[in-house]
Write a protein that holds these residues in place. Sequence first.
Motif, PDB file in Angstrom:
ATOM      1  N   ALA A  11       0.841  -1.203   0.000  1.00 21.69           N
ATOM      2  CA  ALA A  11       0.000   0.000   0.000  1.00 21.69           C
ATOM      3  C   ALA A  11       0.877   1.253   0.000  1.00 21.69           C
ATOM      4  CB  ALA A  11      -0.932  -0.005   1.204  1.00 21.69           C
ATOM      5  N   TYR A  12       1.954   1.219   0.763  1.00 20.56           N
ATOM      6  CA  TYR A  12       2.879   2.349   0.804  1.00 20.56           C
ATOM      7  C   TYR A  12       3.494   2.585  -0.581  1.00 20.56           C
ATOM      8  CZ  TYR A  12       6.753   5.381   1.996  1.00 20.56           C
ATOM      9  OH  TYR A  12       7.629   6.439   2.023  1.00 20.56           O
ATOM     10  N   VAL A  41      12.988  -7.860   7.999  1.00 15.44           N
ATOM     11  CA  VAL A  41      12.627  -7.264   9.292  1.00 15.44           C
ATOM     12  C   VAL A  41      12.048  -8.271  10.280  1.00 15.44           C
ATOM     13  CG1 VAL A  41      12.241  -4.946   8.354  1.00 15.44           C
ATOM     14  CG2 VAL A  41      10.311  -6.510   8.601  1.00 15.44           C
ATOM     15  N   MET A  42      11.925  -9.518   9.871  1.00 10.79           N
ATOM     16  CA  MET A  42      11.326 -10.506  10.772  1.00 10.79           C
ATOM     17  C   MET A  42      12.122 -10.708  12.070  1.00 10.79           C
ATOM     18  SD  MET A  42       8.413 -10.963   9.601  1.00 10.79           S
ATOM     19  CE  MET A  42       7.806 -12.170  10.769  1.00 10.79           C
ATOM     20  N   ILE A  58       4.747  -2.592  16.623  1.00  7.09           N
ATOM     21  CA  ILE A  58       5.626  -3.434  15.804  1.00  7.09           C
ATOM     22  C   ILE A  58       5.473  -3.065  14.337  1.00  7.09           C
ATOM     23  CG2 ILE A  58       6.096  -5.802  15.039  1.00  7.09           C
ATOM     24  CD1 ILE A  58       5.206  -6.720  17.873  1.00  7.09           C
ATOM     25  N   LEU A  59       4.233  -2.930  13.904  1.00 11.87           N
ATOM     26  CA  LEU A  59       3.957  -2.572  12.510  1.00 11.87           C
ATOM     27  C   LEU A  59       4.587  -1.219  12.156  1.00 11.87           C
ATOM     28  CD1 LEU A  59       2.416  -3.426   9.927  1.00 11.87           C
ATOM     29  CD2 LEU A  59       0.469  -2.149  10.798  1.00 11.87           C
ATOM     30  N   ALA A  64       8.713   1.649   9.230  1.00 12.08           N
ATOM     31  CA  ALA A  64       9.726   2.713   9.136  1.00 12.08           C
ATOM     32  C   ALA A  64      11.013   2.141   8.541  1.00 12.08           C
ATOM     33  CB  ALA A  64       9.981   3.321  10.507  1.00 12.08           C
ATOM     34  N   GLN A  65      11.390   0.954   8.970  1.00  8.12           N
ATOM     35  CA  GLN A  65      12.597   0.316   8.448  1.00  8.12           C
ATOM     36  C   GLN A  65      12.400  -0.128   6.993  1.00  8.12           C
ATOM     37  OE1 GLN A  65      14.356  -2.632  11.052  1.00  8.12           O
ATOM     38  NE2 GLN A  65      15.356  -3.658   9.332  1.00  8.12           N
ATOM     39  N   LEU A  66      11.241  -0.701   6.684  1.00 15.69           N
ATOM     40  CA  LEU A  66      10.971  -1.203   5.334  1.00 15.69           C
ATOM     41  C   LEU A  66      10.918  -0.090   4.290  1.00 15.69           C
ATOM     42  CD1 LEU A  66       8.211  -3.857   6.107  1.00 15.69           C
ATOM     43  CD2 LEU A  66      10.503  -4.314   5.185  1.00 15.69           C
ATOM     44  N   THR A  67      10.480   1.085   4.690  1.00 13.26           N
ATOM     45  CA  THR A  67      10.290   2.173   3.726  1.00 13.26           C
ATOM     46  C   THR A  67      11.444   3.180   3.719  1.00 13.26           C
ATOM     47  OG1 THR A  67       9.002   3.456   5.337  1.00 13.26           O
ATOM     48  CG2 THR A  67       7.771   1.997   3.844  1.00 13.26           C
TER      49      THR A  67
END
Length: 148
Positions: A11-12, A41-42, A58-59, A64-67
């Motif tokens: 979605a991002y 990120v798991m 957590i989400l 923040a790390q994923l994007t």
Amino acid sequence: MHQQLKESLWAYIVHNNPELMFNLQEDYSVTKYLDDKVSSVMPKVLQLLEQDKPGHVILELCMAQLTEDLKPSKYHYIKKVLKKEFELFYERFKEEGILTYEAINLIEHCEPVFKELHFSIDSQENSLIWAGVTGATAEYLKQFHNKH
């Protein structure tokens, strides 16, 4: 949590990086990209679960790390340049339903400027980048106008 992160990341990307979305779809690599990114990120997810952090926290931390490497959005930057500097084209593209398509084309056209001037979160307000992207956009729009 894995699936929720994949859905949130997608979605991002759709909203902020449609150029990446189209490239991933064209290469049939959406699933692999999302799986690889979320898998990275798991370990953090597991660590946060062990700390009894709530799901929404957590989400948020993992997103923040994923994007991080997807920011700032060149798509939104190009749209801002179009709207402020080339309002007639912006409105025309919007009315014709091709604004996203043309913004993606402009990202590709302006990529040398973004790279040369090191477009980043820290540099996005740099007037040289704005001027470079504006100039490249004017060049693109001149070609566009001559074709149409």
